[in-house]
Design a protein around this motif. Structure first.
Motif, PDB file in Angstrom:
ATOM      1  N   LEU A  76       0.563  -1.280   0.228  1.00 29.66           N
ATOM      2  CA  LEU A  76       0.287  -0.127   0.127  1.00 29.66           C
ATOM      3  C   LEU A  76       1.193   1.444  -0.267  1.00 29.66           C
ATOM      4  O   LEU A  76       1.842   1.391   0.769  1.00 29.66           O
ATOM      5  CB  LEU A  76      -0.612  -0.165   1.365  1.00 29.66           C
ATOM      6  N   PRO A  77       0.282   2.308  -1.265  1.00 27.43           N
ATOM      7  CA  PRO A  77       0.926   3.507  -0.616  1.00 27.43           C
ATOM      8  C   PRO A  77       1.128   4.063   0.903  1.00 27.43           C
ATOM      9  O   PRO A  77       0.395   3.492   1.565  1.00 27.43           O
ATOM     10  CB  PRO A  77       0.183   4.596  -1.281  1.00 27.43           C
ATOM     11  N   ALA A  78       1.959   5.150   1.143  1.00 26.40           N
ATOM     12  CA  ALA A  78       2.404   5.777   2.381  1.00 26.40           C
ATOM     13  C   ALA A  78       0.619   6.173   3.366  1.00 26.40           C
ATOM     14  O   ALA A  78       0.548   5.980   4.508  1.00 26.40           O
ATOM     15  CB  ALA A  78       3.557   6.462   2.416  1.00 26.40           C
ATOM     16  N   GLY A  79       0.233   7.138   1.812  1.00 29.21           N
ATOM     17  CA  GLY A  79      -0.987   7.300   2.667  1.00 29.21           C
ATOM     18  C   GLY A  79      -2.634   6.389   3.384  1.00 29.21           C
ATOM     19  O   GLY A  79      -2.711   6.787   3.460  1.00 29.21           O
ATOM     20  N   LEU A  80      -2.648   4.924   3.156  1.00 27.22           N
ATOM     21  CA  LEU A  80      -2.934   4.455   2.757  1.00 27.22           C
ATOM     22  C   LEU A  80      -2.508   3.104   4.180  1.00 27.22           C
ATOM     23  O   LEU A  80      -3.438   2.395   4.866  1.00 27.22           O
ATOM     24  CB  LEU A  80      -3.944   3.546   2.250  1.00 27.22           C
ATOM     25  N   SER A  81      -0.912   3.215   4.299  1.00 33.50           N
ATOM     26  CA  SER A  81      -0.298   2.428   5.074  1.00 33.50           C
ATOM     27  C   SER A  81      -0.868   2.218   6.477  1.00 33.50           C
ATOM     28  O   SER A  81      -1.028   2.980   6.681  1.00 33.50           O
ATOM     29  CB  SER A  81       0.469   2.517   4.410  1.00 33.50           C
ATOM     30  N   GLY A  82      -1.724   1.215   6.993  1.00 35.08           N
ATOM     31  CA  GLY A  82      -2.013   0.961   8.298  1.00 35.08           C
ATOM     32  C   GLY A  82      -3.566   1.670   8.518  1.00 35.08           C
ATOM     33  O   GLY A  82      -3.902   1.258   9.871  1.00 35.08           O
ATOM     34  N   ARG A  83      -4.487   1.851   7.446  1.00 36.79           N
ATOM     35  CA  ARG A  83      -5.919   2.358   7.601  1.00 36.79           C
ATOM     36  C   ARG A  83      -6.747   1.622   6.992  1.00 36.79           C
ATOM     37  O   ARG A  83      -7.358   1.489   6.770  1.00 36.79           O
ATOM     38  CB  ARG A  83      -5.850   4.041   6.790  1.00 36.79           C
ATOM     39  N   LEU A  84      -5.545   0.721   5.829  1.00 35.59           N
ATOM     40  CA  LEU A  84      -6.850  -0.042   4.491  1.00 35.59           C
ATOM     41  C   LEU A  84      -6.204  -1.375   4.831  1.00 35.59           C
ATOM     42  O   LEU A  84      -4.694  -1.792   4.768  1.00 35.59           O
ATOM     43  CB  LEU A  84      -6.025   0.246   2.949  1.00 35.59           C
ATOM     44  N   ALA A  85      -7.049  -2.587   4.758  1.00 37.19           N
ATOM     45  CA  ALA A  85      -6.923  -3.846   5.391  1.00 37.19           C
ATOM     46  C   ALA A  85      -7.769  -4.751   4.223  1.00 37.19           C
ATOM     47  O   ALA A  85      -8.868  -3.728   4.130  1.00 37.19           O
ATOM     48  CB  ALA A  85      -6.965  -4.271   6.148  1.00 37.19           C
ATOM     49  N   PHE A  86      -7.540  -5.491   4.039  1.00 38.85           N
ATOM     50  CA  PHE A  86      -7.910  -6.790   3.483  1.00 38.85           C
ATOM     51  C   PHE A  86      -8.306  -8.186   3.893  1.00 38.85           C
ATOM     52  O   PHE A  86      -7.018  -8.700   4.352  1.00 38.85           O
ATOM     53  CB  PHE A  86      -7.387  -7.144   1.637  1.00 38.85           C
ATOM     54  N   PHE A  87      -9.454  -8.726   4.314  1.00 40.13           N
ATOM     55  CA  PHE A  87      -9.688 -10.373   4.284  1.00 40.13           C
ATOM     56  C   PHE A  87     -10.240 -10.659   3.286  1.00 40.13           C
ATOM     57  O   PHE A  87     -11.076 -10.297   2.680  1.00 40.13           O
ATOM     58  CB  PHE A  87      -9.952 -10.125   5.883  1.00 40.13           C
ATOM     59  N   THR A  88     -10.020 -11.946   3.055  1.00 38.14           N
ATOM     60  CA  THR A  88     -10.682 -12.801   2.486  1.00 38.14           C
ATOM     61  C   THR A  88     -11.509 -13.749   3.311  1.00 38.14           C
ATOM     62  O   THR A  88     -12.083 -14.406   4.224  1.00 38.14           O
ATOM     63  CB  THR A  88      -9.632 -13.762   1.553  1.00 38.14           C
ATOM     64  N   ALA A  89     -12.959 -14.319   2.910  1.00 38.51           N
ATOM     65  CA  ALA A  89     -13.738 -15.522   3.611  1.00 38.51           C
ATOM     66  C   ALA A  89     -13.353 -16.941   2.356  1.00 38.51           C
ATOM     67  O   ALA A  89     -14.558 -16.739   2.360  1.00 38.51           O
ATOM     68  CB  ALA A  89     -14.607 -14.712   3.803  1.00 38.51           C
ATOM     69  N   PRO A  90     -12.459 -18.214   2.207  1.00 42.50           N
ATOM     70  CA  PRO A  90     -12.470 -18.426   1.752  1.00 42.50           C
ATOM     71  C   PRO A  90     -13.700 -19.801   1.682  1.00 42.50           C
ATOM     72  O   PRO A  90     -13.712 -20.239   3.269  1.00 42.50           O
ATOM     73  CB  PRO A  90     -11.496 -19.720   2.083  1.00 42.50           C
ATOM     74  N   GLY A  91     -14.720 -19.818   0.449  1.00 42.62           N
ATOM     75  CA  GLY A  91     -15.650 -21.261   1.064  1.00 42.62           C
ATOM     76  C   GLY A  91     -16.658 -20.548   1.102  1.00 42.62           C
ATOM     77  O   GLY A  91     -17.287 -21.115   1.195  1.00 42.62           O
TER      78      GLY A  91
END
Length: 211
Positions: A76-91
């Motif tokens: 992530l770019p510095a402006g979003l680091s620590g503010r944007l997060a991704f998760f998955t829910a497999p299945g």
């Protein structure tokens, strides 16, 4: 016993109803009209616009990530680091608009869910899903890219983007428009990204894919 002469009707009074009948008729008419008005209001309410979805897969926009999700590592770019997060829910699967969605990618901004992106389990479901989204939210704004078609529907602050064609499976993204726009604006522009009259830029970035 003398016979009483027959009583002749008084001129002009033969059609006059007894006292109180006019008021009763007026009230009856008002009641019927009121009932019809209520029926019409009910029909209008039932035929009104479909509310925007507040989430999918049992998740609600604005909520924090529940237990059981798998965190993803995304540059992530510095402006979003620590503010944007991704998760998955497999299945995980869910049926929405009569189409089966699977394996969602969930985007959280400052700890709050704002985007849900999932694949269509059956590629043949794309035409039907497009019809039902159009039925519920009106005509989409579509644009054909080199190998991919993308259509966007907007309902209030929620956007739905259906992508089909290309090398991968068809996908449906449902996201909070204002938050997604702020995130996309802070991401580097992907080559060939859609601007202007197409779907908003940053769809891949909001999904957690590298540009």
């Amino acid at each position: 016993m003398p016979t009483l002469p027959p009583t002749a009707p008084l001129a002009g009074n033969a059609a006059v109803p007894p006292k109180g009948c006019n008021r009763l008729a007026r009230l009856t008419g008002q009641a019927v009209a009121g009932g019809l008005a209520l029926c019409l209001l009910a029909l209008v309410a039932c035929s009104g616009p479909v509310p925007a979805p507040g989430g999918l897969f049992g998740l609600t926009f604005g909520d924090g990530p529940p237990a059981g999700l798998v965190a993803q590592t995304v540059p992530l770019p510095a402006g979003l680091s620590g503010r944007l997060a991704f998760f998955t829910a497999p299945g995980r699967r869910e049926t929405a608009w009569e189409a089966v969605l699977a394996d969602p990618v969930l985007a959280y901004y400052e700890g709050r869910l704002f985007s849900i992106d999932a694949v269509l389990a059956d590629a043949a479901a794309v035409p039907g899903l497009r019809r039902r989204l159009t039925r519920d939210y009106g005509s989409p704004h579509c644009r054909d890219l080199a190998r991919q078609a993308a259509c966007l529907w907007q309902a209030g602050e929620v956007e739905m983007i259906l992508e089909s064609g290309g090398d991968g499976p068809a996908r449906l993204m449902v996201r909070h428009r204002q938050t997604a726009g702020a995130v996309a604006a802070a991401m580097p522009q992907a080559p060939g990204g859609v601007r202007g009259d197409g779907p908003p830029d940053g769809t891949a970035a909001v999904r957690g894919e590298a540009p």
